[in-house]
Scaffold this motif. Structure first.
Motif, PDB file in Angstrom:
ATOM      1  N   ALA A  21       0.855  -1.191   0.000  1.00  0.00           N
ATOM      2  CA  ALA A  21       0.000   0.000   0.000  1.00  0.00           C
ATOM      3  C   ALA A  21       0.884   1.231   0.000  1.00  0.00           C
ATOM      4  O   ALA A  21       1.829   1.331   0.778  1.00  0.00           O
ATOM      5  CB  ALA A  21      -0.899   0.001   1.239  1.00  0.00           C
ATOM      6  N   LEU A  22       0.558   2.184  -0.870  1.00  0.00           N
ATOM      7  CA  LEU A  22       1.359   3.404  -1.010  1.00  0.00           C
ATOM      8  C   LEU A  22       0.517   4.611  -0.640  1.00  0.00           C
ATOM      9  O   LEU A  22      -0.603   4.771  -1.126  1.00  0.00           O
ATOM     10  CB  LEU A  22       1.834   3.529  -2.475  1.00  0.00           C
ATOM     11  N   SER A 187      -3.947  -6.868  -5.580  1.00  0.00           N
ATOM     12  CA  SER A 187      -2.514  -6.967  -5.827  1.00  0.00           C
ATOM     13  C   SER A 187      -1.765  -5.814  -5.154  1.00  0.00           C
ATOM     14  O   SER A 187      -0.729  -5.995  -4.543  1.00  0.00           O
ATOM     15  CB  SER A 187      -2.273  -6.932  -7.342  1.00  0.00           C
ATOM     16  N   SER A 188      -2.287  -4.597  -5.304  1.00  0.00           N
ATOM     17  CA  SER A 188      -1.644  -3.434  -4.694  1.00  0.00           C
ATOM     18  C   SER A 188      -2.686  -2.329  -4.606  1.00  0.00           C
ATOM     19  O   SER A 188      -3.691  -2.346  -5.319  1.00  0.00           O
ATOM     20  CB  SER A 188      -0.444  -2.957  -5.514  1.00  0.00           C
ATOM     21  N   ILE A 189      -2.414  -1.357  -3.714  1.00  0.00           N
ATOM     22  CA  ILE A 189      -3.372  -0.265  -3.549  1.00  0.00           C
ATOM     23  C   ILE A 189      -2.579   1.013  -3.260  1.00  0.00           C
ATOM     24  O   ILE A 189      -1.569   0.971  -2.550  1.00  0.00           O
ATOM     25  CB  ILE A 189      -4.392  -0.610  -2.426  1.00  0.00           C
ATOM     26  N   PHE A 190      -2.994   2.128  -3.848  1.00  0.00           N
ATOM     27  CA  PHE A 190      -2.314   3.386  -3.525  1.00  0.00           C
ATOM     28  C   PHE A 190      -3.334   4.519  -3.476  1.00  0.00           C
ATOM     29  O   PHE A 190      -4.366   4.471  -4.137  1.00  0.00           O
ATOM     30  CB  PHE A 190      -1.168   3.700  -4.485  1.00  0.00           C
ATOM     31  N   TRP A 191      -3.017   5.521  -2.653  1.00  0.00           N
ATOM     32  CA  TRP A 191      -3.946   6.628  -2.449  1.00  0.00           C
ATOM     33  C   TRP A 191      -3.217   7.933  -2.253  1.00  0.00           C
ATOM     34  O   TRP A 191      -2.032   7.987  -1.955  1.00  0.00           O
ATOM     35  CB  TRP A 191      -4.877   6.348  -1.254  1.00  0.00           C
ATOM     36  N   VAL A 205      -2.112   7.434  11.182  1.00  0.00           N
ATOM     37  CA  VAL A 205      -2.873   6.188  10.994  1.00  0.00           C
ATOM     38  C   VAL A 205      -2.710   5.678   9.565  1.00  0.00           C
ATOM     39  O   VAL A 205      -2.446   4.500   9.316  1.00  0.00           O
ATOM     40  CB  VAL A 205      -4.375   6.431  11.300  1.00  0.00           C
ATOM     41  N   LEU A 206      -2.833   6.597   8.617  1.00  0.00           N
ATOM     42  CA  LEU A 206      -2.722   6.173   7.214  1.00  0.00           C
ATOM     43  C   LEU A 206      -1.309   5.732   6.878  1.00  0.00           C
ATOM     44  O   LEU A 206      -1.105   4.824   6.074  1.00  0.00           O
ATOM     45  CB  LEU A 206      -3.172   7.316   6.308  1.00  0.00           C
ATOM     46  N   GLU A 207      -0.325   6.371   7.500  1.00  0.00           N
ATOM     47  CA  GLU A 207       1.058   5.960   7.236  1.00  0.00           C
ATOM     48  C   GLU A 207       1.330   4.584   7.809  1.00  0.00           C
ATOM     49  O   GLU A 207       2.056   3.781   7.225  1.00  0.00           O
ATOM     50  CB  GLU A 207       2.031   6.992   7.809  1.00  0.00           C
ATOM     51  N   TYR A 208       0.735   4.289   8.962  1.00  0.00           N
ATOM     52  CA  TYR A 208       0.908   2.951   9.548  1.00  0.00           C
ATOM     53  C   TYR A 208       0.295   1.878   8.663  1.00  0.00           C
ATOM     54  O   TYR A 208       0.760   0.743   8.630  1.00  0.00           O
ATOM     55  CB  TYR A 208       0.272   2.886  10.941  1.00  0.00           C
ATOM     56  N   LEU A 209      -0.757   2.268   7.923  1.00  0.00           N
ATOM     57  CA  LEU A 209      -1.411   1.294   7.046  1.00  0.00           C
ATOM     58  C   LEU A 209      -0.643   1.074   5.755  1.00  0.00           C
ATOM     59  O   LEU A 209      -0.984   0.203   4.971  1.00  0.00           O
ATOM     60  CB  LEU A 209      -2.818   1.787   6.686  1.00  0.00           C
TER      61      LEU A 209
END
Lengths: 377, 253
Positions: A21-22, A187-191, A205-209
């Motif tokens: 996750a990015l 497969s992968s996720i980015f936001w 929180v989002l960085e930990y994810l």
């Protein structure tokens, strides 16, 4: 380095592991996250089309831009959208996120315009962005529609989580993202995230994810409260075209790798270059005067070669560095001072001599240190 | 004469060339001002430019701040007759001074409030011939008063602004808003202001000079044009019939 990010997303998830996750985050001072997001999206989609990535399809969840923005973006990169709608689907959370158009159509004579045919075959309008569960189900459904069931995976791009955080509490958004990461067909996720819209804990929180955090910072920090300064304006201008790009990779074994690059924004797109040395960055901040304040390479070498007059005894012997022990070859009177003044009375009548032993090689010849500093009287 | 003196602002926005099709089509323009340097003159200038006699552009003006007579008086001095433009269906004035969203409404019913306003704007543009859609400017004066009308719910206002920005992609029209920066300056995180800055394609900031107030120079404008990747900065002086814009040090006194 941007290449490393694209590669990580391309390689995708390992069996039994969470999908990579990015987070791409920026702030108003260097608002380039959208350009980076678009770059990563188009690179990943090219790999998907070429069959070079683990994922076989891309679902774009678009809150901030219309679906046509992404279709135009990919078209400009040379992708034939008409034939590739089997590999990309856009969940349109932009056009009517809260269902206002539906409500208006019900009560008044409100005629919603029909979308172009091409867009509607690739984009599905989603009207309930406050409901994370429904959003989750719609994304999975779209993805399965692309790649089928079973073991084939697809990737997800979210633009942006800021809108999601406006409509739902951070715990729901975190659960939503976490569930997506753990789904065995992802497969992968980015936001994309604008860090200055949220409290620090939300960003944390989002960085930990995320397994990869890419953050954009301004090249030059502006002095606070000094608006309207001409120098400040030139920094603003500089920051509007360039920025620093820091990426933090979290490896499976727990190690963290941090890399930095410089990012340039042009009308044609975004470019990544390696970070110049500190001197070059500071060069921009040195006041522009008519004389040179920096040393050229040749000048630096020449300066290093100059032997200061009191550093040699003029007798061809090598420079000696005083190391505090009474073991110097000459056997002259030594005192624990860095500089010793000794007047010869017999050999060279009428001439004085300064005998100077440097404390160590580290001390710069023209340093400002007071040699008597270590006197202990 | 008016065109010459405001050239720097027009240049920064692309309004110094042809104005039809409207150069700001499809764009969101956010104007931020402060108590010492009111940015209303930018709004008036853009309204005047959009209603130029050489074009068939349409302006939809959402007024939370002043009544029609106020803008009519000001635009007359700039050489633009809002009454005749209104009669010719080139100028639509939505008087929102008395709008008060019912408590706890927050967009639930489409009858009142901002949802209805969005519907009204959408209907007005749809009723125009399709060829005019990209020449429409939606102007909002101003966002902080809209927030007051919405009982302080900035989320509701942001939802409304989101829907207005979808109009820019649906119809290719432009959206121009005015907000006051110093209202939010004592917050740790002026979220509402920052949201608008992210939403905007062009950000125009009217600020005092670092050296304070002066008689020859009323303030400075910084125009950040994301589409052109360009930032401009110049000084301005608001006069009775015109606004003068000039680079620092070139005041005509």
């Amino acid at each position: 380095m941007a290449e490393s990010i694209c590669r990580a997303l391309r390689d995708g998830a390992l069996e039994g592991e969470l999908a990579p996750a990015l987070t791409i985050k920026d702030s108003v001072a260097s608002p380039f996250a959208l350009q980076v997001f678009s770059h990563v999206l188009s690179q990943l989609f090219s790999s998907i089309l070429a069959g070079k990535s683990q994922s076989r399809g891309l679902v774009v969840v678009s809150f901030s831009r219309s679906p046509s923005f992404y279709l135009d973006l990919l078209k400009n990169k040379g992708t034939d959208i008409a034939s590739s709608n089997k590999q990309i689907q856009i969940l349109d959370c932009y056009s009517d996120p809260l269902g206002w158009k539906d409500q208006l159509a019900g009560s008044r004579n409100f005629t919603a315009l029909s979308n172009e045919v091409l867009v509607s075959s690739t984009a599905i309008v989603f009207r309930e962005v406050k409901h994370m569960d429904k959003l989750y189900n719609s994304i999975i459904e779209l993805g399965k529609g692309l790649v089928g069931g079973g073991k084939i995976r697809f990737s997800i791009a979210i633009d942006s989580v800021d809108e999601m955080l406006r409509h739902a509490p951070v715990s729901s958004v975190a659960r939503f993202l976490s569930n997506l990461r753990s789904h065995d067909q992802i497969s992968s996720i980015f936001w994309l995230l604008h860090s200055d819209l949220h409290e620090a804990r939300v960003t944390a929180v989002l960085e930990y994810l995320s397994s990869i955090v890419a953050s954009l910072e301004p090249s030059h920090q502006l002095a606070n409260g000094q608006r309207g300064d001409l120098e400040n304006f030139s920094l603003i201008k500089h920051n509007s075209k360039k920025g620093k790009f820091h990426v933090r990779f979290k490896k499976r074994n727990g190690r963290v790798r941090v890399m930095s690059e410089e990012v340039h924004i042009e009308l044609s797109g975004i470019n990544f270059t390696s970070l110049p040395s500190e001197g070059a960055i500071n060069q921009g901040l040195v006041p522009k005067v008519q004389f040179s304040l920096q040393l050229s390479e040749k000048e630096r070498i020449d300066k290093a070669n100059v032997v200061l007059p009191f550093e040699h005894q003029g007798n061809g012997k090598p420079i000696q560095i005083y190391d505090g022990r009474r073991s110097l070859v000459d056997g002259k009177h030594e005192r624990p001072f860095a500089a010793v003044e000794n007047v010869q009375t017999n050999e060279n009548c009428g001439s004085g001599e300064i005998i100077y032993y440097r404390d160590s090689d580290d001390e710069m010849p023209d340093s400002d240190e007071d040699p008597d500093d270590d006197l202990d009287i | 004469m008016n065109q010459r003196s405001s050239n720097l602002l027009d240049e920064a926005l692309g309004l110094d060339q042809v104005i039809e099709p409207w150069p700001l089509r499809g764009r969101v323009v956010a104007i931020e001002d402060q108590v010492d340097t009111s940015g209303s003159f930018v709004l008036h200038h853009l309204l005047k430019r959009s209603l130029s006699p050489n074009s068939s552009n349409v302006a939809i003006f959402i007024a939370f701040s002043q009544p029609f007579s106020h803008y009519d008086r000001i635009l007359r001095k700039l050489g633009c007759n809002l009454v005749s433009q209104r009669d010719n269906s080139r100028f639509f004035f939505f008087d929102m001074l008395k709008l008060q969203c019912p408590d706890g409404d927050e967009g639930i019913t489409p009858e009142g409030g901002l949802i209805a306003l969005y519907g009204k704007i959408h209907k007005t543009i749809s009723a125009l011939p399709e060829i005019s859609w990209k020449n429409v400017s939606i102007i909002i004066d101003d966002l902080s008063l809209m927030e007051v009308a919405a009982n302080g719910s900035s989320d509701y206002v942001l939802d409304f602004l989101h829907y207005c920005s979808t109009l820019t992609s649906e119809f290719d029209c432009s959206l121009i808003t005015l907000n006051h920066e110093d209202i939010y300056s004592n917050e740790d995180r002026p979220t509402f202001l920052i949201q608008m800055e992210y939403l905007a394609d062009i950000l125009i900031k009217a600020e005092p000079l670092a050296t304070g107030l002066a008689t020859d120079v009323h303030g400075q404008l910084t125009v950040s044009n994301k589409g052109w990747n360009k930032v401009s900065n110049f000084h301005f002086k608001v006069k009775e019939n015109v606004v003068e814009c000039f680079y620092p040090g070139r005041s005509r006194g």
